[in-house]
Write an enzyme that holds these catalytic residues in place. Structure first.
Site, PDB file in Angstrom:
ATOM      1  N   ALA A  66       0.858  -1.179   0.000  1.00 20.93           N
ATOM      2  CA  ALA A  66       0.000   0.000   0.000  1.00 20.93           C
ATOM      3  C   ALA A  66       0.898   1.234   0.000  1.00 20.93           C
ATOM      4  CB  ALA A  66      -0.887  -0.026   1.231  1.00 20.93           C
ATOM      5  N   GLY A 111       0.379  -5.007   0.974  1.00 20.93           N
ATOM      6  CA  GLY A 111      -0.904  -5.075   0.262  1.00 20.93           C
ATOM      7  C   GLY A 111      -0.794  -5.790  -1.081  1.00 20.93           C
ATOM      8  N   GLU A 114      -0.956  -9.330  -0.370  1.00 16.37           N
ATOM      9  CA  GLU A 114      -2.317  -9.673   0.060  1.00 16.37           C
ATOM     10  C   GLU A 114      -3.269  -9.765  -1.144  1.00 16.37           C
ATOM     11  OE1 GLU A 114      -1.909  -6.469   3.077  1.00 16.37           O
ATOM     12  OE2 GLU A 114      -2.899  -7.937   4.376  1.00 16.37           O
ATOM     13  N   GLU A 134       4.789  -5.049   7.057  1.00 15.31           N
ATOM     14  CA  GLU A 134       4.045  -4.002   7.772  1.00 15.31           C
ATOM     15  C   GLU A 134       4.568  -3.770   9.179  1.00 15.31           C
ATOM     16  OE1 GLU A 134       2.687  -6.287   5.827  1.00 15.31           O
ATOM     17  OE2 GLU A 134       1.017  -5.448   4.684  1.00 15.31           O
TER      18      GLU A 134
HETATM   19  N1  CAA Z   1       4.523   3.212  -0.823  1.00 23.38           N
HETATM   20  C1  CAA Z   1       4.888   4.355  -1.419  1.00 23.38           C
HETATM   21  N2  CAA Z   1       5.997   4.492  -2.175  1.00 23.38           N
HETATM   22  C2  CAA Z   1       6.760   3.394  -2.356  1.00 23.38           C
HETATM   23  C3  CAA Z   1       6.443   2.161  -1.771  1.00 23.38           C
HETATM   24  C4  CAA Z   1       5.258   2.087  -0.976  1.00 23.38           C
HETATM   25  N3  CAA Z   1       4.831   0.935  -0.413  1.00 23.38           N
HETATM   26  N4  CAA Z   1       7.400   1.266  -2.082  1.00 23.38           N
HETATM   27  C5  CAA Z   1       8.291   1.915  -2.853  1.00 23.38           C
HETATM   28  N5  CAA Z   1       7.901   3.205  -3.025  1.00 23.38           N
HETATM   29  C6  CAA Z   1       8.585   4.262  -3.789  1.00 23.38           C
HETATM   30  C7  CAA Z   1       9.794   4.799  -3.046  1.00 23.38           C
HETATM   31  O1  CAA Z   1       9.402   5.784  -2.098  1.00 23.38           O
HETATM   32  C8  CAA Z   1      10.606   5.359  -4.181  1.00 23.38           C
HETATM   33  O2  CAA Z   1      10.039   6.607  -4.574  1.00 23.38           O
HETATM   34  P1  CAA Z   1      10.991   7.887  -4.822  1.00 23.38           P
HETATM   35  O3  CAA Z   1      11.814   7.489  -6.015  1.00 23.38           O
HETATM   36  O4  CAA Z   1      10.030   8.988  -5.087  1.00 23.38           O
HETATM   37  O5  CAA Z   1      11.809   8.047  -3.595  1.00 23.38           O
HETATM   38  C9  CAA Z   1      10.341   4.380  -5.326  1.00 23.38           C
HETATM   39  O6  CAA Z   1       9.130   3.696  -4.977  1.00 23.38           O
HETATM   40  C10 CAA Z   1      11.431   3.334  -5.483  1.00 23.38           C
HETATM   41  O7  CAA Z   1      11.607   2.695  -4.233  1.00 23.38           O
HETATM   42  P2  CAA Z   1      13.029   2.534  -3.513  1.00 23.38           P
HETATM   43  O8  CAA Z   1      13.927   3.641  -3.920  1.00 23.38           O
HETATM   44  O9  CAA Z   1      12.778   2.338  -2.053  1.00 23.38           O
HETATM   45  O10 CAA Z   1      13.530   1.188  -4.195  1.00 23.38           O
HETATM   46  P3  CAA Z   1      14.567   0.133  -3.587  1.00 23.38           P
HETATM   47  O11 CAA Z   1      14.892  -0.808  -4.684  1.00 23.38           O
HETATM   48  O12 CAA Z   1      15.678   0.814  -2.903  1.00 23.38           O
HETATM   49  O13 CAA Z   1      13.731  -0.649  -2.455  1.00 23.38           O
HETATM   50  C11 CAA Z   1      11.819  -1.795  -1.568  1.00 23.38           C
HETATM   51  C12 CAA Z   1      12.642  -1.449  -2.821  1.00 23.38           C
HETATM   52  C13 CAA Z   1      12.635  -2.691  -0.657  1.00 23.38           C
HETATM   53  C14 CAA Z   1      10.577  -2.543  -2.046  1.00 23.38           C
HETATM   54  C15 CAA Z   1      11.430  -0.501  -0.820  1.00 23.38           C
HETATM   55  O14 CAA Z   1      10.878   0.406  -1.760  1.00 23.38           O
HETATM   56  C16 CAA Z   1      10.419  -0.709   0.260  1.00 23.38           C
HETATM   57  O15 CAA Z   1      10.763  -1.161   1.322  1.00 23.38           O
HETATM   58  N6  CAA Z   1       9.139  -0.337   0.019  1.00 23.38           N
HETATM   59  C17 CAA Z   1       8.097  -0.419   1.003  1.00 23.38           C
HETATM   60  C18 CAA Z   1       7.625  -1.853   1.218  1.00 23.38           C
HETATM   61  C19 CAA Z   1       6.580  -1.913   2.299  1.00 23.38           C
HETATM   62  O16 CAA Z   1       6.812  -1.596   3.444  1.00 23.38           O
HETATM   63  N7  CAA Z   1       5.349  -2.348   1.914  1.00 23.38           N
HETATM   64  C20 CAA Z   1       4.232  -2.459   2.836  1.00 23.38           C
HETATM   65  C21 CAA Z   1       3.390  -1.219   2.802  1.00 23.38           C
HETATM   66  S1  CAA Z   1       2.159  -1.163   4.049  1.00 23.38           S
HETATM   67  C22 CAA Z   1       0.903  -2.112   3.467  1.00 23.38           C
HETATM   68  O17 CAA Z   1       0.959  -2.691   2.404  1.00 23.38           O
HETATM   69  C23 CAA Z   1      -0.285  -2.161   4.368  1.00 23.38           C
HETATM   70  C24 CAA Z   1      -1.349  -3.099   4.025  1.00 23.38           C
HETATM   71  O18 CAA Z   1      -1.318  -4.231   4.391  1.00 23.38           O
HETATM   72  C25 CAA Z   1      -2.568  -2.669   3.344  1.00 23.38           C
END
Ligand code: CAA
Length: 254
Positions: A66, A111, A114, A134
């Site tokens: 998400a 998400g 999921e 998460e």
């Molecule tokens: N939400 C918003 N933006 C996201 C995102 C997310 N879940 N995942 C990645 N992005 C964005 C980053 O902010 C980045 O944007 P900018 O270029 O504007 O900074 C772009 O995508 C590229 O990401 P990274 O630079 O971080 O890429 P990376 O290769 O270094 O890392 C990654 C990849 C490990 C997947 C890392 O992006 C990450 O950890 N993302 C978040 C993963 C996460 O925590 N997901 C769970 C979300 S909560 C959820 O899903 C709740 C639910 O159950 C409903």
């Protein structure tokens, strides 16, 4: 013109729905969720479509979860409303009267994982990475990840992934039974299309009722489930496919 956040393409009788925010690793925001429901229903209502494939654009992510930036300022009530909207997505996938396959082409997190778990089958590229991270954000999965993952892989293993937020690769996902097949990245879509076409050649009524019997049946007691299966089974006898299928068999064996 602004780019569509979710794309829809029809190839023969397969609908391909693509998450299209590659710059944000296809993170799910409200716009994505609303569009996704609309496109899933388009596929549902199109009689030519027999199978749906969900995938992500770019070569890095299916969906990295998400959209954290959209969620970060929410209060509890807003978070609840947001999660309920996402539930409409997983409910739509789960209850869609056609098989839905997730073709997972990279990060499949939170998400995104999921949504993939709500699909009927999952294929993955060798570079795919899975996880429910998460816990690292001070929250927990909010689209039934704590429920569907243990149903697939068992409670203890699912708890470990939810408690640690750790990622695992496609090979492990396949060994755990999360993913049906793993393919090299360049052949993921072709292989998934072949699987989809194989399924699409079968009776759509049988497919719809098999999905209903299995999804509903495994969520209730065996007696109720077996009776529901009998209702689904008998309903097939009102279809042309049953008449043609059985006649063809009988004529062949004459
Ligand atoms: N939400 C918003 N933006 C996201 C995102 C997310 N879940 N995942 C990645 N992005 C964005 C980053 O902010 C980045 O944007 P900018 O270029 O504007 O900074 C772009 O995508 C590229 O990401 P990274 O630079 O971080 O890429 P990376 O290769 O270094 O890392 C990654 C990849 C490990 C997947 C890392 O992006 C990450 O950890 N993302 C978040 C993963 C996460 O925590 N997901 C769970 C979300 S909560 C959820 O899903 C709740 C639910 O159950 C409903």
């Amino acid at each position: 013109m602004t780019e569509q956040v979710v794309l829809y393409e029809k190839k023969e009788n397969i609908a391909i729905i693509t998450f299209n925010r590659p710059g944000a690793l296809n993170a799910l925001n409200t716009e994505v969720n609303l569009k996704l429901i609309e496109l899933l229903l388009t596929a549902e209502n199109d009689e030519e479509v027999k199978v749906v494939i969900l995938t992500g654009s770019g070569n890095k992510a299916f969906v990295a979860g998400a959209d954290i930036k959209e969620m970060m300022t929410m209060n509890s009530m807003q978070a609840r409303a947001h999660a309920l909207k996402a539930k409409r997505v997983t409910d739509t996938i789960w209850n869609l009267g056609k098989p839905v396959i997730a073709a997972i082409n990279g990060f499949c997190l939170g998400g995104g994982m999921e949504y993939a778990l709500a699909c009927d089958l999952r294929t993955a590229s060798e570079n795919a990475k899975f996880g429910l991270p998460e816990v690292n954000l001070g929250i927990l999965p909010g689209s039934a990840g704590t429920q569907r993952l243990p149903r697939l892989i068992g409670l203890a293993r699912a708890k470990e992934y939810c408690f640690t937020g750790g990622m695992f690769d496609a090979k492990q996902a396949c060994e755990l039974g999360i993913v049906n097949h793993v393919y090299p990245a360049e052949s993921l879509m072709n292989e998934t299309m072949m699987l989809a076409q194989k399924i699409a050649s079968k009776s759509p009524h049988s497919l719809k009722l098999i999905k209903a019997a299995m999804n509903r049946g495994t969520e209730t007691d065996l007696e109720t489930a077996a009776l529901f299966e009998i209702d689904c089974f008998s309903l097939c006898f009102s279809t042309q496919e049953q008449k043609d299928g059985m006649k063809k068999f009988a004529e062949k064996s004459k």
